[in-house]
Design a protein around this motif. Structure first.
Motif, PDB file in Angstrom:
ATOM      1  N   MET A 102      95.373  99.642 -12.621  1.00  0.00           N
ATOM      2  CA  MET A 102      94.410  98.683 -13.135  1.00  0.00           C
ATOM      3  C   MET A 102      94.947  98.001 -14.392  1.00  0.00           C
ATOM      4  N   VAL A 103      95.636  98.770 -15.233  1.00  0.00           N
ATOM      5  CA  VAL A 103      96.223  98.194 -16.446  1.00  0.00           C
ATOM      6  C   VAL A 103      97.248  97.129 -16.074  1.00  0.00           C
ATOM      7  N   VAL A 104      98.121  97.444 -15.132  1.00  0.00           N
ATOM      8  CA  VAL A 104      99.161  96.488 -14.738  1.00  0.00           C
ATOM      9  C   VAL A 104      98.533  95.245 -14.114  1.00  0.00           C
ATOM     10  N   ALA A 105      97.529  95.466 -13.236  1.00  0.00           N
ATOM     11  CA  ALA A 105      96.908  94.331 -12.558  1.00  0.00           C
ATOM     12  C   ALA A 105      96.219  93.402 -13.553  1.00  0.00           C
ATOM     13  N   THR A 106      95.498  93.983 -14.504  1.00  0.00           N
ATOM     14  CA  THR A 106      94.784  93.130 -15.469  1.00  0.00           C
ATOM     15  C   THR A 106      95.753  92.406 -16.395  1.00  0.00           C
ATOM     16  N   ARG A 107      96.906  93.055 -16.708  1.00  0.00           N
ATOM     17  CA  ARG A 107      97.881  92.350 -17.546  1.00  0.00           C
ATOM     18  C   ARG A 107      98.444  91.129 -16.816  1.00  0.00           C
ATOM     19  N   LEU A 108      98.669  91.291 -15.525  1.00  0.00           N
ATOM     20  CA  LEU A 108      99.176  90.165 -14.748  1.00  0.00           C
ATOM     21  C   LEU A 108      98.104  89.078 -14.597  1.00  0.00           C
ATOM     22  N   MET A 109      96.863  89.520 -14.456  1.00  0.00           N
ATOM     23  CA  MET A 109      95.776  88.564 -14.237  1.00  0.00           C
ATOM     24  C   MET A 109      95.430  87.776 -15.498  1.00  0.00           C
ATOM     25  N   MET A 110      95.700  88.369 -16.677  1.00  0.00           N
ATOM     26  CA  MET A 110      95.212  87.758 -17.908  1.00  0.00           C
ATOM     27  C   MET A 110      95.716  86.326 -18.108  1.00  0.00           C
ATOM     28  N   PRO A 111      97.025  86.089 -18.093  1.00  0.00           N
ATOM     29  CA  PRO A 111      97.475  84.708 -18.305  1.00  0.00           C
ATOM     30  C   PRO A 111      97.036  83.772 -17.173  1.00  0.00           C
ATOM     31  N   ILE A 151      85.351  87.092 -18.057  1.00  0.00           N
ATOM     32  CA  ILE A 151      85.671  88.091 -17.024  1.00  0.00           C
ATOM     33  C   ILE A 151      87.069  88.642 -17.244  1.00  0.00           C
ATOM     34  N   ALA A 152      88.027  87.753 -17.566  1.00  0.00           N
ATOM     35  CA  ALA A 152      89.396  88.208 -17.828  1.00  0.00           C
ATOM     36  C   ALA A 152      89.431  89.174 -19.009  1.00  0.00           C
ATOM     37  N   LEU A 153      88.697  88.864 -20.066  1.00  0.00           N
ATOM     38  CA  LEU A 153      88.663  89.750 -21.229  1.00  0.00           C
ATOM     39  C   LEU A 153      87.951  91.056 -20.902  1.00  0.00           C
ATOM     40  N   LEU A 154      86.856  90.974 -20.146  1.00  0.00           N
ATOM     41  CA  LEU A 154      86.149  92.188 -19.740  1.00  0.00           C
ATOM     42  C   LEU A 154      87.072  93.142 -18.987  1.00  0.00           C
ATOM     43  N   MET A 155      87.876  92.589 -18.101  1.00  0.00           N
ATOM     44  CA  MET A 155      88.789  93.435 -17.329  1.00  0.00           C
ATOM     45  C   MET A 155      89.817  94.105 -18.233  1.00  0.00           C
ATOM     46  N   GLN A 156      90.277  93.414 -19.279  1.00  0.00           N
ATOM     47  CA  GLN A 156      91.210  94.037 -20.225  1.00  0.00           C
ATOM     48  C   GLN A 156      90.557  95.230 -20.914  1.00  0.00           C
ATOM     49  N   TYR A 157      89.305  95.028 -21.334  1.00  0.00           N
ATOM     50  CA  TYR A 157      88.603  96.102 -22.036  1.00  0.00           C
ATOM     51  C   TYR A 157      88.337  97.272 -21.098  1.00  0.00           C
ATOM     52  N   MET A 158      88.007  96.961 -19.847  1.00  0.00           N
ATOM     53  CA  MET A 158      87.745  98.039 -18.896  1.00  0.00           C
ATOM     54  C   MET A 158      89.029  98.777 -18.531  1.00  0.00           C
ATOM     55  N   ALA A 159      90.141  98.052 -18.476  1.00  0.00           N
ATOM     56  CA  ALA A 159      91.403  98.662 -18.060  1.00  0.00           C
ATOM     57  C   ALA A 159      91.940  99.614 -19.117  1.00  0.00           C
TER      58      ALA A 159
END
Length: 964
Positions: A806-815, A844-852
């Motif tokens: 999840m951490v890797v996926a959200t890092r890729l999704m962020m930009p 949503i992108a920021l929420l996913m970072q916090y959740m990850a």
């Protein structure tokens, strides 16, 4: 050129000075609170300069007023509602503005020496200036809706002034009573002016005052008259609403002298005088206004005679004189109206001075009880001289200004017939004059005459010069006007009388001697009768003691208590905290209203064909119905219900796509995702199951109501969609591109056509987020905080709550998400998108970072507080709207243009983009602030906080997870 109500041509010219005069007191209210640190003198000067400046500016307009011209100034405010900031200065407005500013200036001086050093004088002057500005607004308004705005502001600011000594019970009760009574009248006045405006088709006085015949011929004339008079009577303390004014005497004497001589209680008189040309002259006006004034004059005078508190005596005397003036206005003749405005002048002068002398006596002797006073002429000769002069004027004796207007009143009473009786009004008017002379003589005899006493609460002496100079100036005016009335106020009275009556009157010269007339005989009877009553006062007082004394305050308190108790019982039955009950009541009422409308109307088949039904439509409808039924069936499982609601939302978004509404679909999807995530996080702190709260019978009742309501709404939607009707959508389609510069009609509506709505919505969104933050702050302290600390988790948590994938996926999704958000934001004016959707995508992108990786890890990398996002968003949106004013356009009117900078293709820039940026920032800030609050609650319950971005670091498999 314009016409007066009588049809005569008068010159009107526009002058911005009028708006400045109305604004100066409000500007002046800003300074006393700041200047108090520089001392009491500086504080008084800071209030005085604004009043003096406004008075000087007013006097610069006097040549136009005395020439019979009307000075106007118009500012379009809300023209579609008929509410404009229009100002008018004629003779009547000039009189009242002079009273408000002139007496106000003297009160500012008097208060400087009257108020104790422990009194917050800066606060006092701030309240006083606010009230002064509200009163000026009333008398200078050329729009009756604007007048009502200022009218209500006088009620609020007078509440602050009357309750200035908030440490006293009497002060607080008097302020509440005044606000309740005058506020009730204000509500009636709103209804009256709305009816009056609907009759005329305009809310501007310059239009209304030309429509006498149309107004009096309208079936709405009587309702409008009654409602307007309720507003005037409550404000001017007319019977039976007179009781609030004496209780307002709990205020400091400067307040009493100002409110009850020149300002607040005169507002109702001003309203009646202003509308006199169009409302008077009918039997309804004569019997309602004339009778109310006559009764008030007698009741107030009779009670005043027996009051032992000198301020209470003057308060009831004020009630009596207000009735005196109301009665004259009610007679409906031009000479009576002239006498009324003349007595308004005279009463203002002598009553302000009398209240100030009462304050001096109280200040020096430390008592207001007449039974503890007497003989003060020996110790306070200056104060006694001022009080005797002004009291004799109040009694209506010759060579004082009050005598002149009293004679005019008695002369009018002689010629007034009430219900066919020619003697009733003259006799009662003479009786009123007699009672007025009695309480005036009592104030002189029982306070200042008689032997010097030895038991004063404090040894009295004349006050310093700064305290007695104001009433001394007024006493001098009493004498000068009383001796040479024509030379001093004759021309001025002519101008005011012309403005009130709407006619060019040929007034007789003001003079003391008119020969042996019935009015003179009535005046002699009144004076001699007053002397006789005061000579036999002990017997009169014993007679008074034997009479019943209804306590208006007790009756008012009983009404308030009874109303409060009834409201509490009603609220307990209807507002018991059960949302099912609220929805049931609302649903039944709505259904009943809909059935009534259906039965009253005509029905015909729809004219529009239905769209063809595809297999996708059928599947979507089945899924929507199934998920809805599942929600009802499994509603006790909160997690499952939340998931099913999310499914419903996604199906609805598909429906939007099917109906060619991609903007709505995007908004629906992003809102569903954000709310689902936040609600899932919040659900962590709530029970996972909803307890069974109602029995079978109640559930069947609710099912019946919900079913009928749902079918009714569906039928209404079907009926609307199968019929042709005209909407504003055609205007939006036509003007989106040429007017707003965008081809995405939905976005143009949000940021341009209905930008004000959107601006209000982001403010509400920001307030909601800040409210969540405030509530969360409260949870961090006290009992709630201890309950969170002792929280016992009812679930077993995974040891890998922040997994690597999840951490890797959200890092890729962020930009990518940020780029998509920027893209949606930039294209929103011409294609589906915009600031709101872009804000949700970024959130949503920021929420996913916090959740990850956990809130603490992500928060360390966030440099700007989310409160600032909200603040800057609202501020940018507001600045964008204000910018339109510099182009002389309405608030939030957008501008756009096309630019070409090689090698970039031609592109469009619009101010709507800046407004959309404000929306974007507010949405991001609100969502993230809500997440921040939930995270703080979680950490207070004992949840662990990550330092690393994930629970297990694959580069160091032997190390245990680091937690604090």
């Amino acid at each position: 050129m314009a016409t007066d109500p009588g049809g005569h041509m008068v010159t009107a010219h526009s002058d911005v000075t009028l708006a400045l005069i109305a604004a100066l007191p409000f500007i002046g209210a800003l300074f006393p609170g700041l200047m108090i640190r520089a001392g009491r003198d500086a504080c008084a000067l800071s209030a005085g300069w604004a009043t003096l400046s406004a008075l000087i500016l007013l006097l610069t307009l006097s040549p136009s007023v005395f020439a019979g011209e009307a000075v106007v100034f118009h500012i379009d405010w809300l023209p579609m509602l008929g509410l404009n900031a229009n100002f008018l200065l004629d003779g009547l407005g000039f009189l009242f503005a002079c009273m408000i500013l002139g007496i106000g200036l003297l009160i500012i001086l008097y208060a400087r020496f009257y108020l104790d050093r422990d009194d917050p004088i800066g606060q006092f002057y701030t309240y006083l200036m606010l009230f002064q500005g509200a009163m000026l607004g009333i008398v200078l308004s050329d729009n009756i809706l604007l007048m009502v705005v200022f009218w209500e502001l006088t009620s609020l600011s007078s509440f602050l002034l009357i309750g200035y000594w908030k440490h006293t019970v009497a002060g607080r009760q008097g302020a509440r009573m005044a606000l309740a009574v005058t506020g009730m009248g204000g509500l009636a006045l709103i209804g009256g002016v709305l009816l009056l405006g609907s009759i005329v088709g305009s809310y501007d006085l310059t239009d209304i005052l030309h429509q006498r015949e149309e107004i009096q011929a309208s079936p709405l004339y009587i309702p409008a008259l009654i409602l307007i008079l309720l507003g005037a009577f409550t404000k001017s303390a007319q019977f039976p609403f007179h009781f609030w004014l004496p209780h307002a005497m709990a205020a400091p004497t400067p307040v009493s002298a100002y409110l009850h001589s020149a300002t607040m209680v005169k507002a109702g008189l001003f309203l009646m005088a202003r509308l006199w040309p169009v409302l008077s002259g009918t039997d309804a006006w004569f019997y309602i206004v004339g009778t109310t004034g006559l009764v008030t004059m007698l009741v107030g005078a009779w009670i005043a005679i027996f009051k032992d508190d000198i301020k209470a005596l003057l308060a009831f005397s004020t009630v009596s004189h207000l009735g005196f003036i109301t009665m004259l206005l009610g007679f409906g003749t031009t000479t009576a109206a002239t006498a009324a405005v003349f007595h308004i002048m005279n009463h203002t002068i002598f009553k302000a001075a009398l209240f100030m002398t009462a304050g001096i006596v109280d200040h020096e002797t430390h008592t207001r009880s007449i039974k503890r006073l007497g003989g003060l002429r020996h110790l306070m000769p200056i104060t006694a001289t001022i009080a005797i002069i002004t009291s004799l004027s109040m009694a209506g004796l010759p060579f004082f200004n009050g005598f002149l207007s009293k004679e005019l009143m008695l002369e009018e009473a002689v010629h007034t017939v009430w219900a066919g009786n020619p003697f009733l009004v003259p006799v009662l008017a003479t009786l009123g004059g007699l009672l007025s002379a009695t309480y005036s003589f009592r104030y002189i005899a029982h306070v200042f005459l008689g032997p010097e006493r030895q038991d004063y609460p404090s040894h009295p002496h004349d006050p310093p010069f700064g305290m007695y100079i104001a009433p001394a100036l007024l006493a001098a005016m009493v004498i000068v006007i009383g001796i040479v009335p024509q030379a001093t106020v004759g021309p001025f009275l002519q101008v005011v009388a012309d403005a009130v009556t709407g006619e060019h009157l040929h007034l007789h010269k003001l003079k003391i001697w008119h020969g042996f007339t019935p009015a003179l005989g009535m005046s002699v009877i009144a004076t001699l009768g007053g002397l006789a009553l005061i000579a036999s006062y002990p017997a009169l007082e014993r007679f008074w003691a034997r009479l019943p004394h209804p306590d208006a305050k007790a009756m008012f308190d009983n009404v308030v208590d009874g109303t409060t108790a009834a409201a509490a019982r009603l609220s307990a039955n209807l507002h018991n905290g059960r949302i099912t009950k609220y929805v049931a009541i609302f649903g039944v009422a709505t259904i009943a209203a809909g059935i009534y409308a259906f039965l009253q109307g005509e029905h015909m088949a729809g004219t529009r064909d239905l769209l063809p039904v595809t297999i996708v439509d059928v599947v979507g409808a089945v899924l929507l119905c199934a998920s809805t039924i599942a929600i009802v069936n499994y509603h006790r499982s909160r997690l499952l219900t939340l998931v099913l609601i999310g499914i419903n939302g996604l199906i609805v978004s598909v429906v939007f796509v099917r109906l060619s509404a991609p903007d709505l679909a995007l908004t629906q999807v992003t809102v569903e995702v954000v709310t689902l995530i936040l609600l899932l996080l919040a659900l962590h702190f709530l029970p996972k199951q909803t307890p069974r709260e109602s029995g079978l019978s109640r559930r069947m009742r609710d099912l019946s109501i919900a079913s009928v309501a749902g079918l009714a709404v569906g039928a209404l939607a079907y009926a609307l969609m199968t019929r042709d009707f005209t909407t504003i959508s055609d205007y939006y389609w036509t003007n989106a591109k040429p007017g707003g510069g965008g081809t995405n009609v939905v976005n143009v509506i949000l940021v341009d056509f209905r930008g004000y709505d959107t601006f209000g919505e982001i403010i509400v969104l920001g307030i909601a987020a800040l409210t969540i933050y405030a509530l969360e702050e409260a949870l961090m302290e006290g009992k709630a905080s201890r309950r969170l600390i002792n929280w016992v988790h009812d679930s077993v948590y995974s040891k890998d709550r922040h997994p690597l994938m999840m951490v890797v996926a959200t890092r890729l999704m962020m930009p990518i998400s940020l780029m998509v958000g920027v893209y949606i934001f930039l294209r929103g004016h011409n294609m589906p998108g915009g600031g709101f959707i872009a804000g949700l995508v970024v959130a949503i992108a920021l929420l996913m970072q916090y959740m990850a990786s956990g809130f603490a890890w992500a928060q360390e990398r966030q440099r700007i507080p989310y409160h600032s996002f909200i603040g800057w968003g609202v501020l940018i949106a507001a600045i964008t709207g204000v910018g339109a004013w510099f182009a002389s356009r309405p608030f939030l009117t957008s501008w756009y243009g096309y630019f070409h900078f090689p090698p970039i293709e031609e592109f469009e820039l619009a101010t709507a983009m800046a407004f959309d940026l404000g929306v974007f920032l507010t949405v991001v800030g609100a969502v993230m602030l809500a997440l921040y609050c939930l995270s703080r609650i979680a950490r207070r319950t004992g949840e662990t906080v990550n330092i690393a971005p994930m629970d297990y670091d694959p580069s160091a498999p032997e190390r245990e997870e680091e937690q604090i």
